[in-house]
Write a protein that holds these residues in place. Structure first.
Motif, short mmCIF file in Angstrom:
data_model
loop_
_atom_site.label_atom_id
_atom_site.label_comp_id
_atom_site.label_asym_id
_atom_site.label_seq_id
_atom_site.Cartn_x
_atom_site.Cartn_y
_atom_site.Cartn_z
N VAL A 50 0.86 -1.18 0.00
CA VAL A 50 0.00 0.00 0.00
C VAL A 50 0.90 1.22 0.00
N GLY A 51 0.75 2.09 -1.00
CA GLY A 51 1.64 3.24 -1.14
C GLY A 51 0.90 4.55 -1.23
N LEU A 52 1.53 5.60 -0.67
CA LEU A 52 1.04 6.97 -0.76
C LEU A 52 2.17 7.83 -1.31
N LEU A 53 1.87 8.70 -2.27
CA LEU A 53 2.89 9.57 -2.87
C LEU A 53 2.34 10.97 -3.03
N TYR A 54 3.18 11.95 -2.73
CA TYR A 54 2.82 13.36 -2.94
C TYR A 54 3.91 14.01 -3.78
N ARG A 55 3.50 14.77 -4.81
CA ARG A 55 4.46 15.49 -5.65
C ARG A 55 4.05 16.94 -5.77
N SER A 56 5.01 17.84 -5.56
CA SER A 56 4.82 19.26 -5.77
C SER A 56 5.73 19.69 -6.92
N GLN A 57 5.13 20.07 -8.04
CA GLN A 57 5.88 20.45 -9.24
C GLN A 57 6.09 21.96 -9.25
N TRP A 58 7.31 22.39 -9.59
CA TRP A 58 7.64 23.83 -9.69
C TRP A 58 7.16 24.53 -8.42
N ASN A 59 7.81 24.21 -7.34
CA ASN A 59 7.31 24.45 -6.00
C ASN A 59 7.03 25.91 -5.67
N ASN A 60 7.72 26.85 -6.28
CA ASN A 60 7.58 28.26 -5.90
C ASN A 60 6.60 29.04 -6.77
N ILE A 61 5.82 28.35 -7.60
CA ILE A 61 4.85 29.02 -8.47
C ILE A 61 3.44 28.74 -7.98
N ASP A 62 2.66 29.80 -7.76
CA ASP A 62 1.26 29.63 -7.35
C ASP A 62 0.49 28.90 -8.44
N GLY A 63 -0.31 27.92 -8.05
CA GLY A 63 -1.12 27.19 -9.01
C GLY A 63 -0.37 26.13 -9.78
N ALA A 64 0.88 25.84 -9.42
CA ALA A 64 1.66 24.81 -10.11
C ALA A 64 1.09 23.42 -9.82
N PRO A 65 1.43 22.43 -10.63
CA PRO A 65 0.84 21.09 -10.46
C PRO A 65 1.18 20.46 -9.11
N THR A 66 0.19 19.84 -8.50
CA THR A 66 0.36 19.00 -7.33
C THR A 66 -0.35 17.68 -7.58
N THR A 67 0.26 16.59 -7.13
CA THR A 67 -0.28 15.26 -7.38
C THR A 67 -0.29 14.45 -6.10
N TYR A 68 -1.44 13.83 -5.81
CA TYR A 68 -1.58 12.89 -4.69
C TYR A 68 -1.93 11.53 -5.29
N THR A 69 -1.21 10.50 -4.85
CA THR A 69 -1.42 9.17 -5.40
C THR A 69 -1.58 8.15 -4.28
N PHE A 70 -2.60 7.32 -4.40
CA PHE A 70 -2.76 6.13 -3.56
C PHE A 70 -2.71 4.92 -4.48
N ASN A 71 -1.93 3.91 -4.10
CA ASN A 71 -1.93 2.68 -4.88
C ASN A 71 -1.76 1.48 -3.96
N ALA A 72 -2.38 0.39 -4.31
CA ALA A 72 -2.28 -0.85 -3.55
C ALA A 72 -2.37 -2.01 -4.52
N HIS A 73 -1.62 -3.08 -4.24
CA HIS A 73 -1.72 -4.28 -5.06
C HIS A 73 -1.28 -5.48 -4.25
N SER A 74 -1.79 -6.65 -4.62
CA SER A 74 -1.51 -7.87 -3.87
C SER A 74 -1.78 -9.08 -4.75
N PRO A 75 -1.06 -10.19 -4.52
CA PRO A 75 -1.48 -11.45 -5.13
C PRO A 75 -2.76 -11.94 -4.48
N VAL A 76 -3.61 -12.59 -5.25
CA VAL A 76 -4.83 -13.19 -4.71
C VAL A 76 -4.89 -14.67 -5.03
N GLY A 77 -3.82 -15.21 -5.47
CA GLY A 77 -3.69 -16.61 -5.81
C GLY A 77 -2.31 -16.86 -6.36
N GLU A 78 -2.04 -18.05 -6.83
CA GLU A 78 -0.70 -18.38 -7.31
C GLU A 78 -0.32 -17.58 -8.55
N ASN A 79 -1.29 -17.29 -9.41
CA ASN A 79 -0.98 -16.64 -10.69
C ASN A 79 -1.73 -15.34 -10.93
#
Length: 305
Positions: A50-79
């Motif tokens: 289970v992962g959480l990621l935060y990215r601040s793009q071009w940090n000193n500019i008002d309105g610059a891109p910001t990204t929040y990411t949640f991701n999770a993955h797991s095996p649920v069987g052999e394959n």
């Protein structure tokens, strides 16, 4: 600062909203966010991640891109494996949220694995345009707020072993219009298909040192390709330091710590070498959660990569 904001918004409207623009969020630490771009990665570990990621793009500019990411993955069987990702990407008045589920099936070969993945979900697009201060108040492109929801599907392949991986994916097969055409017939944006290619190798340099080069190539099908090259060194399977180069865009430094067997932290700092001379940073945390996913798998209580 307001002038920088309007320059940024103008650049966004002439790139992200054009049909041949590259629109997907950008990650420096893509190697710890893999199932976001390639569904075949889901279930490739022996445990739930289970992962959480935060990215601040071009940090000193008002309105610059910001990204929040949640991701999770797991095996649920052999394959088989399952995954989930939620990405919230915001720039100025534009916000886009992607929610996707992943399914993978893996063929176990003699010394390697070949995984096939499918991704399906929806994108929620919100453009709050009507409250902006405009030079031309009658411009129809900014006459009202735009809210759209549209489905999408994707697929990927991943070939991997204990010390290398190669993957290709197209997370979004369907084109979708962000903004409707105005009465004059003009269109202001589309969601374009993107492809990603990744590869990495782990060199064992000693009992406690590993060298981990990797590369990511990405683009929309109608745009020039961009690539990231990365080199990380891992010590005692706990401490990681590295550097990345993004073509004509940034040089980055990365650090990571696996504080315990079940939690891992990372941080990246991007020094821009493009015309937008502003730094960016990115931070993530991953929880490695051990599960008994088969009835006779008592040893699976121990997390191993």
């Amino acid at each position: 600062m307001r002038k920088l904001y309007y320059l940024l918004l103008a650049g966004f409207l002439t790139t992200t909203f054009q049909s041949h623009a590259q629109q997907d969020p950008q990650y420096t630490q893509y190697m710890y966010n893999m199932n976001v771009v390639n569904p075949a990665y889901a279930g490739s570990k022996d445990h739930l991640d289970v992962g959480l990621l935060y990215r601040s793009q071009w940090n000193n500019i008002d309105g610059a891109p910001t990204t929040y990411t949640f991701n999770a993955h797991s095996p649920v069987g052999e394959n088989t494996g399952l995954g989930l990702s939620v990405i919230s990407d915001e720039i100025g008045p534009i916000k886009e949220t992607n929610v996707y589920a992943d399914f993978s099936y893996t063929l176990r070969l003699a010394k390697s694995n070949l995984a096939f993945g499918l991704k399906a979900g929806a994108t929620f697009h919100d453009a709050s345009l009507s409250n902006l201060d405009l030079i031309d108040e009658t411009d129809p492109a900014f006459a009202e707020n735009i809210t759209n929801t549209y489905p999408n599907v994707g697929a990927g392949l991943l070939y991997y072993s204990d010390n290398y991986y190669i993957g290709v994916s197209v997370p979004n097969f369907l084109d979708a219009a962000h903004l409707d055409a105005d009465p004059d017939g003009r269109e202001y944006g589309n969601e374009e298909q993107h492809y990603f290619a990744t590869a990495g190798y782990v060199f064992q340099l000693g009992d406690n040192v590993k060298l981990k080069p990797s590369v990511l190539v990405k683009s929309s099908f109608e745009s020039p390709a961009s690539f990231d090259g990365n080199l990380n060194a891992l010590f005692y399977d706990r401490f990681e330091i590295g550097a990345s180069y993004r073509y004509e865009d940034a040089v980055s430094g990365l650090i990571g710590v696996r504080a315990t067997d079940w939690v891992q932290f990372g941080f990246a700092y991007d020094n821009s070498i493009s015309d937008i001379d502003e730094p960016s940073y990115e931070a993530f945390v991953i929880f490695h959660i051990c599960l008994l996913y088969t009835s006779d798998a008592a040893d699976d209580l121990l997390c191993v990569d």
